[in-house]
Design a protein around this motif. Structure first.
Motif, PDB file in Angstrom:
ATOM      1  N   SER A   8       0.846  -1.197   0.000  1.00  0.00           N
ATOM      2  CA  SER A   8       0.000   0.000   0.000  1.00  0.00           C
ATOM      3  C   SER A   8       0.878   1.242   0.000  1.00  0.00           C
ATOM      4  O   SER A   8       1.965   1.252   0.574  1.00  0.00           O
ATOM      5  N   LYS A   9       0.369   2.270  -0.671  1.00  0.00           N
ATOM      6  CA  LYS A   9       1.130   3.523  -0.766  1.00  0.00           C
ATOM      7  C   LYS A   9       0.177   4.710  -0.791  1.00  0.00           C
ATOM      8  O   LYS A   9      -0.893   4.636  -1.392  1.00  0.00           O
ATOM      9  N   TRP A  10       0.598   5.791  -0.134  1.00  0.00           N
ATOM     10  CA  TRP A  10      -0.188   7.020  -0.119  1.00  0.00           C
ATOM     11  C   TRP A  10       0.663   8.181  -0.619  1.00  0.00           C
ATOM     12  O   TRP A  10       1.874   8.219  -0.402  1.00  0.00           O
ATOM     13  N   TYR A  11       0.013   9.125  -1.318  1.00  0.00           N
ATOM     14  CA  TYR A  11       0.590  10.454  -1.540  1.00  0.00           C
ATOM     15  C   TYR A  11      -0.216  11.392  -0.648  1.00  0.00           C
ATOM     16  O   TYR A  11      -1.357  11.719  -0.969  1.00  0.00           O
ATOM     17  N   GLY A  12       0.344  11.777   0.486  1.00  0.00           N
ATOM     18  CA  GLY A  12      -0.432  12.572   1.449  1.00  0.00           C
ATOM     19  C   GLY A  12      -1.632  11.767   1.917  1.00  0.00           C
ATOM     20  O   GLY A  12      -1.485  10.646   2.402  1.00  0.00           O
ATOM     21  N   GLN A  13      -2.819  12.322   1.738  1.00  0.00           N
ATOM     22  CA  GLN A  13      -4.050  11.636   2.145  1.00  0.00           C
ATOM     23  C   GLN A  13      -4.546  10.646   1.082  1.00  0.00           C
ATOM     24  O   GLN A  13      -5.385   9.804   1.344  1.00  0.00           O
ATOM     25  N   PHE A  14      -4.021  10.785  -0.150  1.00  0.00           N
ATOM     26  CA  PHE A  14      -4.550   9.989  -1.263  1.00  0.00           C
ATOM     27  C   PHE A  14      -3.866   8.627  -1.336  1.00  0.00           C
ATOM     28  O   PHE A  14      -2.643   8.538  -1.456  1.00  0.00           O
ATOM     29  N   GLN A  15      -4.662   7.566  -1.269  1.00  0.00           N
ATOM     30  CA  GLN A  15      -4.091   6.216  -1.349  1.00  0.00           C
ATOM     31  C   GLN A  15      -4.002   5.804  -2.818  1.00  0.00           C
ATOM     32  O   GLN A  15      -5.007   5.682  -3.521  1.00  0.00           O
ATOM     33  N   VAL A  16      -2.785   5.603  -3.263  1.00  0.00           N
ATOM     34  CA  VAL A  16      -2.573   5.305  -4.683  1.00  0.00           C
ATOM     35  C   VAL A  16      -2.458   3.797  -4.940  1.00  0.00           C
ATOM     36  O   VAL A  16      -2.789   3.310  -6.010  1.00  0.00           O
ATOM     37  N   SER A  41       1.822   2.446 -13.073  1.00  0.00           N
ATOM     38  CA  SER A  41       3.207   2.932 -13.086  1.00  0.00           C
ATOM     39  C   SER A  41       3.775   3.000 -11.674  1.00  0.00           C
ATOM     40  O   SER A  41       4.940   2.670 -11.452  1.00  0.00           O
ATOM     41  N   THR A  42       2.940   3.405 -10.734  1.00  0.00           N
ATOM     42  CA  THR A  42       3.411   3.468  -9.336  1.00  0.00           C
ATOM     43  C   THR A  42       3.780   2.073  -8.862  1.00  0.00           C
ATOM     44  O   THR A  42       4.833   1.872  -8.238  1.00  0.00           O
ATOM     45  N   LEU A  43       2.944   1.087  -9.181  1.00  0.00           N
ATOM     46  CA  LEU A  43       3.206  -0.293  -8.757  1.00  0.00           C
ATOM     47  C   LEU A  43       4.556  -0.774  -9.281  1.00  0.00           C
ATOM     48  O   LEU A  43       5.370  -1.316  -8.526  1.00  0.00           O
ATOM     49  N   ILE A  44       4.803  -0.554 -10.562  1.00  0.00           N
ATOM     50  CA  ILE A  44       6.036  -1.082 -11.151  1.00  0.00           C
ATOM     51  C   ILE A  44       7.266  -0.357 -10.593  1.00  0.00           C
ATOM     52  O   ILE A  44       8.331  -0.942 -10.427  1.00  0.00           O
ATOM     53  N   PRO A  52       8.832   4.701  -2.812  1.00  0.00           N
ATOM     54  CA  PRO A  52       8.795   4.029  -1.510  1.00  0.00           C
ATOM     55  C   PRO A  52       7.364   3.656  -1.124  1.00  0.00           C
ATOM     56  O   PRO A  52       6.415   4.306  -1.582  1.00  0.00           O
ATOM     57  N   ILE A  53       7.217   2.604  -0.348  1.00  0.00           N
ATOM     58  CA  ILE A  53       5.876   2.184   0.087  1.00  0.00           C
ATOM     59  C   ILE A  53       5.734   2.392   1.599  1.00  0.00           C
ATOM     60  O   ILE A  53       6.721   2.444   2.313  1.00  0.00           O
ATOM     61  N   GLU A 211      -8.207   1.818  -9.784  1.00  0.00           N
ATOM     62  CA  GLU A 211      -8.249   2.587  -8.529  1.00  0.00           C
ATOM     63  C   GLU A 211      -7.270   2.062  -7.466  1.00  0.00           C
ATOM     64  O   GLU A 211      -7.618   1.907  -6.296  1.00  0.00           O
ATOM     65  N   GLY A 212      -6.048   1.746  -7.912  1.00  0.00           N
ATOM     66  CA  GLY A 212      -4.996   1.360  -6.976  1.00  0.00           C
ATOM     67  C   GLY A 212      -5.039  -0.075  -6.482  1.00  0.00           C
ATOM     68  O   GLY A 212      -4.245  -0.465  -5.630  1.00  0.00           O
TER      69      GLY A 212
END
Length: 241
Positions: A8-16, A41-44, A52-53, A211-212
């Protein structure tokens, strides 16, 4: 070879990325597809630590990517990455682009690095362009140089992040042909792409994201012949049409 567990990964409050889990075996070709903004792209990029995760675990060849003690530069030398926009050094010639990391990261002798670079340029059909600069090459040629550059590092796996999306239609096949050849030689590959013809030709498995989340992770034929989720059916209807 590559293992993601509940990533799992977030950019601020947004879970990507939300609890993404999958595995890629040695020699397997996995295509990651899905609508824009689905997290592909984030996953790869999490696989070699470029992103970073915050939760979960990623292993590459049993090395834990998200461990702060892991030498990421060393890991990235072993996991080739080809980006959407080539990322070649514009002020260096093609052969210099291919030798730089070999010398700096792998401590190869300059001559040996050059020899390796020329051999791989020949392989992607660009040996005669060794002394040119990136701006003198077409987009398709630059992307083939980027693939050769990644191969110079003797990677154990290759990651491709939409390698053809910045190219003109007639240049796409020259890049895909190189990738098909790599896949046929048994290179372990994770490929983010919308090129479904390529996916049908060489993928062992398809990961479909929305949606992530990983919505489907199935053998290629199962995915194309009988997608389970409504979202994948809708996506395929649009993209294959």
């Amino acid at each position: 070879m590559i293992s993601l567990k509940d990533v799992s990964k977030w950019y601020g409050q947004f879970q990507v990325l939300t609890e993404c889990s999958t595995e890629v075996k040695k020699g397997e070709v996995v295509v990651v597809c899905g609508p824009s903004g689905s997290g592909k792209s984030t996953l790869i990029k999490t696989v070699n630590g470029l992103e970073p995760i915050q939760q979960g675990e990623i292993l590459v060849n049993e090395i834990k990517v998200n461990d702060k003690h892991t030498d990421l530069a060393k890991l990235r030398a072993k996991v080739g990455m080809v980006f959407q926009h080539f990322e070649l050094f514009p002020h260096l010639s093609i052969i210099e682009n291919l030798t730089l990391a070999q010398v700096k990261v792998l401590n190869r002798e300059k001559e040996a690095a050059k020899e390796k670079g020329l051999k791989l340029l020949e392989r992607v059909g660009l040996a005669s362009h060794a002394n040119k600069y990136p701006a003198q090459l077409s987009g398709g040629q630059q992307q083939r140089v980027a693939i050769a550059r990644a191969l110079c590092m003797d990677p154990i796996a290759m990651l491709f992040d939409e390698p053809t999306s910045a190219l003109d239609p007639e240049m796409i096949n020259e890049v895909l042909d190189v990738m098909v050849e790599l896949a046929n030689e048994g290179m372990t590959m994770m490929v983010v792409t919308h090129e479904m013809g390529f996916a049908k030709k060489v993928a062992d498995r398809i990961i479909f994201m929305d949606e992530g989340r990983i919505v489907e992770d199935r053998p290629k034929n199962d995915f194309f012949d009988n997608p389970k989720s409504a979202r994948a059916k809708d996506f395929l209807a649009k993209i294959l049409h």
